[in-house]
Every structure is written in C-alpha cells, then in structure tokens.
Design an enzyme around this catalytic site. Sequence first.
Site, PDB file in Angstrom:
ATOM      1  N   LYS A 196       1.079  -1.108   0.104  1.00 50.85           N
ATOM      2  CA  LYS A 196      -0.160   0.000  -0.344  1.00 50.85           C
ATOM      3  C   LYS A 196       0.880   0.853  -0.300  1.00 50.85           C
ATOM      4  O   LYS A 196       2.004   1.523   0.529  1.00 50.85           O
ATOM      5  CB  LYS A 196      -0.981  -0.314   1.539  1.00 50.85           C
ATOM      6  CG  LYS A 196      -1.477   1.321   0.941  1.00 50.85           C
ATOM      7  CD  LYS A 196      -2.930   1.215   2.547  1.00 50.85           C
ATOM      8  CE  LYS A 196      -3.738   2.248   2.572  1.00 50.85           C
ATOM      9  NZ  LYS A 196      -5.143   2.295   3.535  1.00 50.85           N
ATOM     10  N   LYS A 249      -1.786  -1.345  -3.364  1.00 46.18           N
ATOM     11  CA  LYS A 249      -2.917  -0.230  -4.209  1.00 46.18           C
ATOM     12  C   LYS A 249      -2.112   0.930  -3.394  1.00 46.18           C
ATOM     13  O   LYS A 249      -1.271   1.110  -3.188  1.00 46.18           O
ATOM     14  CB  LYS A 249      -4.207   0.008  -2.436  1.00 46.18           C
ATOM     15  CG  LYS A 249      -4.566   0.676  -2.137  1.00 46.18           C
ATOM     16  CD  LYS A 249      -4.895   1.218  -0.105  1.00 46.18           C
ATOM     17  CE  LYS A 249      -5.969   1.626  -0.625  1.00 46.18           C
ATOM     18  NZ  LYS A 249      -6.725   2.254   0.597  1.00 46.18           N
TER      19      LYS A 249
END
Length: 324
Positions: A196, A249
């Site tokens: 992330k 992400k």
Amino acid sequence: MFPQVRLRRLRNGKIRDMVRETSLSVDDLIYPMFVDENIDLPLAMSSMPGISRSPVEMIADDAKEVADLGIPAIILFGIPSTKDEKGSSAWGENDVVQRAVREIKNELGKDMYVITDVCLCEYTNHGHCGVVDMEHEQILNDPTLPLLGRTAVSHALAGADMVAPSGMMDGMITAIRDALDKSNCSDVPIMSYAVKYSSAFYGPFREAADSGYSFGDRSSYQMDPANSDEAIREAELDILEGTDVIMVKPALPYLDVLYRIKTEFKMPTAAYNVSGEFAMLKAAARLGWLDENKVMYESLLSIKRAGADMILTYFAKDLARMLK
Ligand code: PBG
C-alpha cells in the site's frame, strides 16, 4: 516475417473474441461500502459521484442491491459516532461495523461475501492508522498490533467472512492471525493490504470515510511510490505471516508493481482501484471528455491483465449493470 506473417488476420469477426487473453467479469469485483452510525439517510460524497454513506439501518438493503447485480463481495468501512486517541470504537461488539455485518449477514447469508477493512484511522481522533505518541507526533507500531487483532476478532465474531487489514503496521498479519486463531476463527481468511503506497489518489476516500488526519501524513508507514523492490519484500513478509490474499493499492498507477507481485508469488492477488482513480474518470466523463463506460471497462481490464484476480472498485455496480 511479413508478408507471410500478418497479425491483423485474427483481429476480425468471431476469431477476435476467441483469441482474447483476458476477461473481465462481475465475479472479479469487490464493492467498497461505507456505513455511518451518525446518519438516518444516505449521505452522498461530492468527490465520488454515485457513492454514499449508508445508515446502519439501510446497509442490508443497500448490500442486497449489490448482490442482486451479481457482485459476490463487498468491503465495509465504518464511520463511528465517537473517536478517541486509541480508536476504541473499532472493536466493540455493538460498534458500527459489527452491527452492519450482522445486519447484512442476517439478510443475505451466503449470498454476500462480507470483507471488513481492519484499520484504526476512521476511529482515532488524530486520523492515523495506529496508536500515536502525541508529544513526538509518531505513529507507534507495536502498541497498535493487539488493537488490530482485537478489531479483526470482533468483525469475525459478528460474521465477517474475511478481514482486510489496511494500516501498514509491521507484523499486523501475525498479530491478526494469532488473535483469530485463539478465538476459534481459524477459518476466517485475511486479505492483506500488503503493498500500500502513500498515495494522493486516496483523497476522495478521506471525505467518504472521514479519515483525514490532524498532523503529518501517512508516509511513515505507507510505501514510497518510487519503490517496487520493497513491494516484493512487503508481500513476502505478509505471505510468511500467513495472509491468504495479497493486495496492491492503488491499482492503475502501480500496474508494474501488480505484475511483479503476481509473477513472483502466484498468490491470490487483489488490486484496489482507489477513490482518486474513480474520481478522475467520473470527472472527465462528466465534462464529456471521455466515454465513461469504455474507459471504465478498459481500466478494469488492464488491472486484470496486469495480474489481479479480484478488483476492489467503486465502479462495481456500474460495471455489473454494463455487463448485464
Ligand atoms: C484506511 C484506508 C484508506 C483507503 C482504504 N483504507 C485510506 C488511507 O490509507 O489513507 C483508501 C481507499 C480509496 O482511496 O479508495 N486505512
């Protein structure tokens, strides 16, 4: 070589479809939903057209609409009525996410796979994803871990099918796996937001989930967008700690990372097509600059082609309607 070889031969008629390498289906989709315990009516998000927060009382009906479109899974984010330094309303039996999970499961049972986002940022008054040393403005890793374990267990006991920790704390998968296993939840899988990035593409989400922060930013725990070898290490550690699914992400600005992760580990891999990616396409479509359905399809197809098995996307309902 040309002229014997001509790649255009397979680009016309039925054969064009038959040689297609990647397909996109409603089965690939996870729809993010926001449940807010402070409201009685849906609250629209100005920077995410078509996306609203739902009151707890309406979340089951809203999830049913998603199920009726054939979408197999949702990921739930909660907005609590009280926030404090530790995020205490993240793990109570009668807190917002736990109530919402029970409502949805009572209504839909196995017809909806319910994933819960496990993070403290919506529940802390400073908006960070962990316990904070206020004096030094530092986000503390190890004291956060038991709180994440506790939160995950409370979601699982409410009926969540899968938990998805997004806080980028080191050791969070071990902490959550241990906590789940000790609470008789060893069959509940984990989807780790393993890779992330500290991304400005999360902007609209912070309005949607009311998770803006009071100081600094998230760069002391989320990844530097410049790094991709580090993504391999992040994913590898989470796999060793026992995650069942790994996530990358954001998605579109990081397709190279997604491709590396899928190629390297061959794990079930998810990609999060985040709020800013959604907002960009919606905005351009509203201005008449892009064909919304076509760019949505092409974007999500690209995410699958790069290696995603599943896609978390605010476009899930739009795509499901388009594919019907
Ligand atoms: C919270 C969380 C964020 C998103 C998912 N979970 C925001 C953040 O880390 O700042 C972003 C989702 C999106 O932008 O669509 N930990």
